[in-house]
Design a protein around this motif. Structure first.
Motif, PDB file in Angstrom:
ATOM      1  N   LEU A 165       7.893 -13.351 -68.246  1.00 44.53           N
ATOM      2  CA  LEU A 165       8.584 -12.689 -67.146  1.00 44.53           C
ATOM      3  C   LEU A 165       8.765 -11.206 -67.430  1.00 44.53           C
ATOM      4  O   LEU A 165       8.590 -10.358 -66.543  1.00 44.53           O
ATOM      5  N   CYS A 187       8.410 -23.172 -62.448  1.00 45.03           N
ATOM      6  CA  CYS A 187       8.682 -22.520 -63.733  1.00 45.03           C
ATOM      7  C   CYS A 187       8.649 -23.495 -64.890  1.00 45.03           C
ATOM      8  O   CYS A 187       8.323 -23.115 -66.019  1.00 45.03           O
ATOM      9  N   LEU A 234       1.024 -14.800 -62.487  1.00 47.06           N
ATOM     10  CA  LEU A 234       2.212 -15.156 -61.716  1.00 47.06           C
ATOM     11  C   LEU A 234       2.162 -14.367 -60.425  1.00 47.06           C
ATOM     12  O   LEU A 234       2.096 -13.136 -60.444  1.00 47.06           O
ATOM     13  N   ALA A 268       8.896 -18.292 -71.773  1.00 49.36           N
ATOM     14  CA  ALA A 268       9.184 -17.970 -70.378  1.00 49.36           C
ATOM     15  C   ALA A 268       9.682 -16.537 -70.222  1.00 49.36           C
ATOM     16  O   ALA A 268       9.249 -15.803 -69.327  1.00 49.36           O
ATOM     17  N   VAL A 271      13.274 -18.989 -63.958  1.00 51.13           N
ATOM     18  CA  VAL A 271      12.901 -18.737 -65.353  1.00 51.13           C
ATOM     19  C   VAL A 271      14.147 -18.468 -66.186  1.00 51.13           C
ATOM     20  O   VAL A 271      14.303 -18.999 -67.303  1.00 51.13           O
ATOM     21  N   THR A 280       6.195 -22.844 -68.042  1.00 48.42           N
ATOM     22  CA  THR A 280       6.632 -22.884 -69.441  1.00 48.42           C
ATOM     23  C   THR A 280       5.768 -23.832 -70.259  1.00 48.42           C
ATOM     24  O   THR A 280       5.369 -23.515 -71.391  1.00 48.42           O
ATOM     25  N   THR A 298      11.761 -17.045 -58.305  1.00 45.76           N
ATOM     26  CA  THR A 298      11.022 -17.382 -59.511  1.00 45.76           C
ATOM     27  C   THR A 298      11.729 -16.833 -60.741  1.00 45.76           C
ATOM     28  O   THR A 298      11.881 -17.525 -61.757  1.00 45.76           O
ATOM     29  N   ARG A 299      12.188 -15.581 -60.658  1.00 45.06           N
ATOM     30  CA  ARG A 299      12.899 -14.979 -61.781  1.00 45.06           C
ATOM     31  C   ARG A 299      14.152 -15.772 -62.122  1.00 45.06           C
ATOM     32  O   ARG A 299      14.443 -16.049 -63.287  1.00 45.06           O
ATOM     33  N   SER A 302      16.277 -27.080 -68.049  1.00 44.86           N
ATOM     34  CA  SER A 302      15.481 -27.234 -66.831  1.00 44.86           C
ATOM     35  C   SER A 302      15.752 -28.547 -66.119  1.00 44.86           C
ATOM     36  O   SER A 302      15.270 -28.760 -64.998  1.00 44.86           O
TER      37      SER A 302
END
Length: 591
Positions: free
Chosen positions: A239, A192, A260, A235, A276, A196, A272-273, A347
Motif C-alpha cells: 500500500l 485485500c 492494484l 500489505a 488493508v 495479502t 481498499t486502503r 481479517s
C-alpha cells in the motif's frame, strides 16, 4: 460485506499510520520481521503437556488405534500422553452415548427438513471463505489445447482465493504463455485478504513460512504473532508503494507482477486502503476478546440443533475433530501444538472485535474430500484427522502456486474492489480495445435474485475475446434456488457418498457457453428462460452451446448402499455444514 457495512471500518481506521514499513523499490523489507521456526514439515508427535511445558518435536508415525486423530513418535510418548488424550479419545463426543440435542430432549429437530438452512449468526452479507468446489476456469486440455497461448483471465466477483489457486495450479507444467489475472471482489476486505495471500506467497523469502502464513491468514481465526507481523508487513509495504504513485509491484526474484487498481487517486481507493489497514490490525482485538466473540457465534445456544444436525451425520472421530475446530478456530493436525497461535486474525474480525463469519462457516467447505484425505495420507495423517488432512492439502496447493508464480510462469495479477458493473466499465476503459478476456468469472450474479442475465450479459459480452474457447463463468451454492427434490436430498436424511462428492444433480445444472468465450454458469436450478435469456442472447449475439468443456456434466448424488464403508458415508465437506451445494453449468458462445 456491503459498502455500507464497511463505513464503520473507514471511520475506525482513518487515523491509522502506514509509517514504519519500507518498500525497497519493488522489494519488501523483511528485516524487521521475525523468522518463525515452528512451521509443520511433518505430522507431529501429539505428546504435549502444557502443565509441564512438554512438547515432543519428533514426527508422529504411530496413530492412536482408537480415534486415529493423533499420532506419536514412540510407544513411550503415547503411554505418557494417555492420561491427557483419554479424556478426548474416550470422551462423550466420541461415545455411543452422544445423541443430537432434540433426541436428548425428546422433541423434533429445530430446523426444517427439506428447507433452505438458516444461514446462522453473521455480521456481513458474504462469508469470507468460499463454499463451492474450486474450479479451473481454463481447462486448457479441453479448450485452447496450446501450452504457448497467452491467457487473460478475469475473476470479476472472485470470492476467496480458491479459483485463482486451482486455475494456476491446473495449467500444464510445460505452459510457456503469459497469464494475466484480474481478481476483483466488491467486498474490499475479501479483495485485500486475497492481495495479502498473494503478496506473502510471492515475496516472503522462506517457502515454508510463506505457505503457512498464507494458509492461516486465509482460514484460521488465530495466528502466531510472527505471522500477523509478516502478513501486515506485506500489505502495508504494498500500500505504501501504491500511495507513492506506483500502480505495479514486481514480486522480487520472480516472473510475476501485482497491480492494484484503480490508482490511489481514485475515489474508490479509500475503501481498499481502509481494508488493508484493518488487516494490519491497529484495532485488533485481544486474544481473549476474540475468543469470546468467536465462541459466542460458534456455540450460540439457539443454533445447537443446527450444529447437531451436522454432527449426527459424522463418524465419532470426525465429530470430535469438528468440535475441536469450532473451539480453536485453527486449521492444524489434531495433535499439533497451538498455544503460540496467540493473535486474532484481524481479517476475520471487525474493528469492534466481532467474528465476521456465519456460525457454520467451515474451511472444509467445497474442497474435495477424497483429494483432501489423499494429501493428508501423503503426510502421514489419518482420514479421521480431517482438518489435519486439510492443512496438508492446502499447504501442498499453496506451495505449488508459489513455485509456479515465482519460477515457472510469467504472470501478472491485478487486484480491484469494485461493484460488478463498475469493474466492467473500469476494465473497458483501462485496457486497449483489442485486449479481451479469455475467461470471465462473474460469480453468482446471473441468478435472478442478484444482478440477473439482463444486467450481466450485455455488460460483459463485449469484454470476451472472440474464438470458440473463451468463456464466461458463473457459480452459486445456495440451497434456496435448488429444486425441491435436490433440497430434500441435500438437507434431509441422505448422507452423500464421498466417492461421488463432485457429482451434482443434472436438474440443477444447465451447462451454458458464452461466446468465443463461453459463459460458464454454476447455478442452483435457475430458470434462465424466465429471466429473458433468449432475448438477451439475441441482442448480444450470443448462443447456447451444449458442450461442457470447462467442467464436465455430472450426475446427481446418490444414497450410499447398505454395504458402503463407513468412511464412504461420511458427509462430504461441501454439504456437511448444513448448506446444500448443488451446482450447474451452461455454456453460451458468441456467433
Amino acid at each position: 460485506m456491503s459498502t455500507t457495512a464497511m463505513e464503520p471500518l473507514r471511520v475506525a481506521l482513518e487515523a491509522t499510520s502506514l509509517s514504519g514499513v519500507k518498500a525497497q523499490g519493488d522489494a519488501i523489507d523483511w528485516s524487521a520481521c521475525p523468522s518463525p521456526q515452528n512451521t509443520i514439515k511433518a505430522l507431529p508427535c501429539a505428546h504435549i503437556d502444557p502443565s509441564m511445558d512438554v512438547v515432543c518435536t519428533k514426527p508422529g508415525t504411530k496413530s492412536c488405534a482408537r480415534c486415529k486423530l493423533v499420532s506419536y513418535c514412540s510407544k513411550e510418548c503415547q503411554t505418557t500422553h494417555w492420561k491427557l488424550h483419554k479424556l478426548e479419545c474416550n470422551g462423550f463426543v466420541r461415545s455411543s452415548k452422544w445423541k443430537p440435542v432434540w433426541t436428548e430432549e425428546n422433541r423434533g429437530p429445530g430446523y426444517k427438513i427439506g428447507g433452505a438452512p438458516d444461514e446462522g449468526l453473521h455480521f456481513g452479507e458474504h462469508t469470507l471463505w468460499g463454499g463451492m468446489p474450486p474450479i479451473d476456469v481454463v481447462n486448457l486440455d479441453q479448450n485452447e489445447q496450446s501450452a504457448k497461448k497467452d491467457l487473460n483471465i478475469a475473476f470479476a466477483s472472485s470470492g476467496d482465493f480458491r479459483n485463482v489457486l486451482k486455475t494456476v495450479n491446473s495449467l500444464p507444467d510445460n505452459y510457456a504463455g503469459k497469464v494475466d489475472v484480474s481478481i476483483n471482489d466488491p467486498n474490499p476486505l475479501i479483495a485485500c485478504r486475497n492481495l495479502t495471500i498473494l503478496l506473502v506467497l510471492g515475496s516472503y523469502p522462506d517457502e515454508g513460512t510463506a505457505v503457512d502464513v498464507a494458509l492461516h491468514h486465509w482460514f484460521s481465526a488465530f495466528v502466531p504473532n510472527d505471522y500477523h507481523t509478516i502478513a501486515s508487513t506485506a500489505a502495508r509495504s504494498f500500500l505504501d508503494h501504491i500511495l507513492k504513485g506506483s500502480t505495479s509491484f514486481k514480486l522480487p526474484n520472480t516472473r510475476s507482477t501485482v497491480y492494484l487498481s484503480p490508482s490511489a487517486s481514485s475515489p474508490t481507493f479509500g475503501k481498499t486502503r481502509d481494508a488493508v489497514e484493518h488487516i494490519c490490525g491497529k484495532h485488533i482485538p485481544t486474544k481473549e476478546q476474540a475468543r469470546v466473540a468467536h465462541e459466542r457465534v460458534r456455540f450460540a445456544a439457539s443454533r445447537r440443533d443446527h450444529r447437531d444436525r451436522v454432527m449426527a451425520q459424522l463418524k465419532p472421530s470426525h465429530r470430535l475433530a469438528f468440535q475441536k475446530f469450532r473451539e480453536t478456530g485453527i486449521v492444524l493436525p489434531y495433535g499439533a501444538p497451538n498455544s503460540h497461535f496467540d493473535t486474532a486474525n484481524a481479517s476475520l474480525f471487525s474493528p469492534r472485535g466481532e467474528w465476521l463469519q456465519p456460525d457454520l462457516a467451515d474451511p472444509l467447505q467445497g474442497w474435495g474430500i477424497p483429494e483432501v484425505m489423499k494429501s493428508g495420507a501423503a503426510h502421514g495423517a489419518q482420514p479421521e484427522d480431517i482438518y489435519g488432512c486439510l492443512y496438508f492439502h492446502l499447504s501442498d496447493q499453496l506451495r505449488e502456486f508459489r513455485q509456479r508464480i515465482r519460477t515457472k510462469f510469467t504472470t501478472s495479477f491485478r487486484i480491484t474492489s469494485l461493484a460488478l458493473t463498475e469493474w466492467a466499465v473500469y476494465i473497458r476503459e483501462a485496457r486497449p480495445p483489442h485486449v479481451k478476456s479469455d475467461r470471465i468469472d462473474v460469480g453468482d450474479n446471473m441468478d435472478h435474485d442478484r444482478s440477473g442475465t439482463k444486467a450481466v450479459l450485455p455488460v460483459f459480452a463485449p469484454l470476451l475475446s472472440p474464438g470458440k474457447d473463451s468463456a464466461y463463468l458463473q457459480r452459486d451454492g445456495r440451497a434456496k434456488g435448488a429444486n425441491e427434490k435436490l433440497r430434500n436430498m441435500a438437507l434431509g436424511k441422505v448422507v452423500m457418498d464421498m466417492r461421488r462428492e463432485d457429482q451434482m444433480g443434472p436438474d440443477a445444472m444447465k451447462n451454458l457457453a458464452l461466446g468465443d468465450g463461453f459463459f460458464f454458469s454454476v447455478t442452483n436450478h435457475v430458470d434462465l428462460g424466465k429471466q429473458g435469456l433468449d432475448e438477451v442472447l439475441q441482442k448480444t449475439g450470443l448462443k447456447l452451446r451444449e458442450a461442457h468443456r470447462i467442467v464436465p456434466h455430472v450426475r446427481p448424488p446418490s444414497t450410499p448402499s447398505a454395504g458402503a464403508r463407513s468412511s464412504d458415508s461420511t458427509l462430504c465437506a461441501a454439504s456437511c455444514l448444513g448448506v446444500a451445494r448443488s451446482v450447474g453449468y451452461q455454456t453460451i458462445f458468441r456467433q
